[in-house]
Write a protein that holds these residues in place. Structure first.
Motif, short mmCIF file in Angstrom:
data_model
loop_
_atom_site.label_atom_id
_atom_site.label_comp_id
_atom_site.label_asym_id
_atom_site.label_seq_id
_atom_site.Cartn_x
_atom_site.Cartn_y
_atom_site.Cartn_z
N GLU A 252 45.31 -35.51 -54.05
CA GLU A 252 43.90 -35.88 -53.92
C GLU A 252 43.13 -34.92 -53.02
O GLU A 252 42.04 -34.48 -53.36
CB GLU A 252 43.76 -37.30 -53.39
CG GLU A 252 43.86 -38.38 -54.43
CD GLU A 252 42.78 -38.30 -55.49
OE1 GLU A 252 41.59 -38.43 -55.17
OE2 GLU A 252 43.13 -38.07 -56.66
N ASP A 253 43.71 -34.57 -51.86
CA ASP A 253 43.01 -33.68 -50.93
C ASP A 253 42.81 -32.30 -51.56
O ASP A 253 41.74 -31.70 -51.45
CB ASP A 253 43.79 -33.56 -49.62
CG ASP A 253 43.75 -34.85 -48.81
OD1 ASP A 253 42.86 -35.68 -49.08
OD2 ASP A 253 44.61 -35.02 -47.93
N ARG A 254 43.86 -31.81 -52.25
CA ARG A 254 43.75 -30.50 -52.88
C ARG A 254 42.71 -30.54 -53.99
O ARG A 254 41.91 -29.61 -54.15
CB ARG A 254 45.11 -30.07 -53.44
CG ARG A 254 45.13 -28.61 -53.89
CD ARG A 254 46.44 -28.25 -54.56
NE ARG A 254 46.42 -28.63 -55.97
CZ ARG A 254 47.43 -28.37 -56.81
NH1 ARG A 254 48.51 -27.77 -56.36
NH2 ARG A 254 47.35 -28.73 -58.07
N LYS A 256 40.15 -32.57 -54.26
CA LYS A 256 38.81 -32.66 -53.67
C LYS A 256 38.35 -31.30 -53.17
O LYS A 256 37.18 -30.92 -53.33
CB LYS A 256 38.80 -33.68 -52.54
CG LYS A 256 38.93 -35.12 -53.02
CD LYS A 256 38.98 -36.09 -51.85
CE LYS A 256 39.13 -37.53 -52.34
NZ LYS A 256 39.22 -38.49 -51.20
#
Length: 367
Positions: A252-254, A256
């Motif tokens: 998810e962080d990547r 985003k």
């Protein structure tokens, strides 16, 4: 005399067995136990087991680890005395004199019948499975303590039998919402790169290679992850069951960050194209033009397809080549140039006095 001979023969048969064997008389007397049975109880001599079933029960506590429906009052030795035939029952044995030590035994009964149907020979046969259960207990502790999200699916019916805190934290599920649910209800491979391969290998109980997928969540919004599956065996009500251990890495962080970068580049591209100032993007190494905006086309008369791939020298923008070389040298040395006074010319040769600025930027990881 015949019975005595038979008892001696029976003791000789079981003496060398690797399985532990306790021979019991119908009057509840413990007639014999081989060396393996003595060792599996952590005692030095057969007499330490107890002379009778009652003494055995006073010396050792047995807890069922499977077949719990039998009930605590039905002691395995009582079941043997009743002539009941059972197998693959797992019990935890705890010596009351030394409760710190305990063993896991898989036990079965052996009952021989006389011609009139009366039990004549009774035996409790056991195997020490302590190491296996200790290994399983270690796995359970490691599985639950591991911060990496993980879930275990039973291959026979594709239902989830284990889940750790990492998976619950990642997805937002509660434990009761997951255990017992089927793979169809909680899809771990939604939009997977190689979904068909993964599903095929899940049914076959074979390793599923790493791949990107969307993990279903309670709110209905998928969560982007890298998922992989590893075939394992887990204890179940019917014995060892083939299962698939799924592990996940959160993307998810990547994702985003990638979306933010893409939006930033899209905004830059729009601002570049709509800027009223003639602008060109150039490769930092060879100073070759990769794109120009509409103001550049209008001012200098070079079409985008004609300017693309051309250097400043090829386009003959500079009236004075000495100025051009000085600009290029300063740009390579300093990385940026601001307000450089220069005389440029359009495609028709008309001179235009300009202030030229250049700044190094990174687009699509390229300078």
């Amino acid at each position: 005399m015949v019975d005595e001979t038979r008892h001696i023969q029976m003791r000789q048969i079981v003496a060398g067995l690797s399985e532990g064997v306790i021979l019991i008389e119908p009057d509840q007397t413990i007639a014999y136990a081989n060396a393996a049975a003595v060792m599996m109880h952590g005692v030095a001599d057969v007499g330490d087991l107890g002379a009778t079933v009652s003494e055995y029960r006073a010396n050792f506590t047995l807890h069922y680890r499977n077949h719990r429906e039998i009930g605590p009052l039905q002691h395995p030795l009582d079941r043997v005395l009743a002539g009941e035939v059972f197998r693959d029952v797992v019990v935890e044995l705890v010596p009351k004199r030394d409760p710190i030590h305990r063993w896991m035994h898989r036990i079965r009964s052996l009952v021989t019948i006389d011609t009139d149907g009366t039990p004549s020979g009774l035996a409790l046969v056991m195997q020490d499975v302590s190491e296996r259960y200790q290994a399983e207990a270690r796995f359970e502790r490691m599985f639950n303590a591991n911060p990496a999200p993980a879930i275990i699916c039973r291959i026979a019916d594709l239902r989830f039998v284990r889940v750790n805190h990492g998976f619950l934290d990642l997805t937002g599920y509660h434990r009761d919402d997951v255990l017992g649910r089927s793979f169809c209800e909680i899809d771990l491979l939604r939009q997977a790169e190689r979904r068909e391969l993964a599903i095929h290998r899940l049914h076959e109980g074979r390793t599923i290679p790493q791949m990107e997928a969307q993990l279903a969540t309670p709110c209905g919004r998928g969560r982007y992850v890298i998922v992989a599956g590893h075939a394992i065996e887990m204890p179940g009500p019917g014995g060892v069951e083939p299962c698939m251990l799924f592990t996940f890495a959160d993307l998810e962080d990547r994702r985003k960050a990638e979306m933010a970068l893409r939006h930033s580049e899209e905004r830059f591209a729009k601002a570049f194209d709509l800027s009223p100032v003639p602008s060109a993007l150039m490769d930092a190494d060879g100073l070759e033009i990769t794109s120009v905006n509409q103001a550049f086309v209008t001012t200098f008369g070079h079409a985008p397809e004609a300017a693309g791939g051309q250097s400043l020298s090829d386009l003959a923008l500079w009236v004075d080549r000495v100025e051009q070389r000085k600009f290029s040298r300063d740009l390579r040395r300093l990385g940026s140039v601001r307000g450089f006074e220069a005389a440029l010319q359009d495609a028709a040769g008309a001179e235009i006095d300009c202030l030229v600025s250049a700044e190094r930027v990174s687009i699509n990881d390229e300078a």
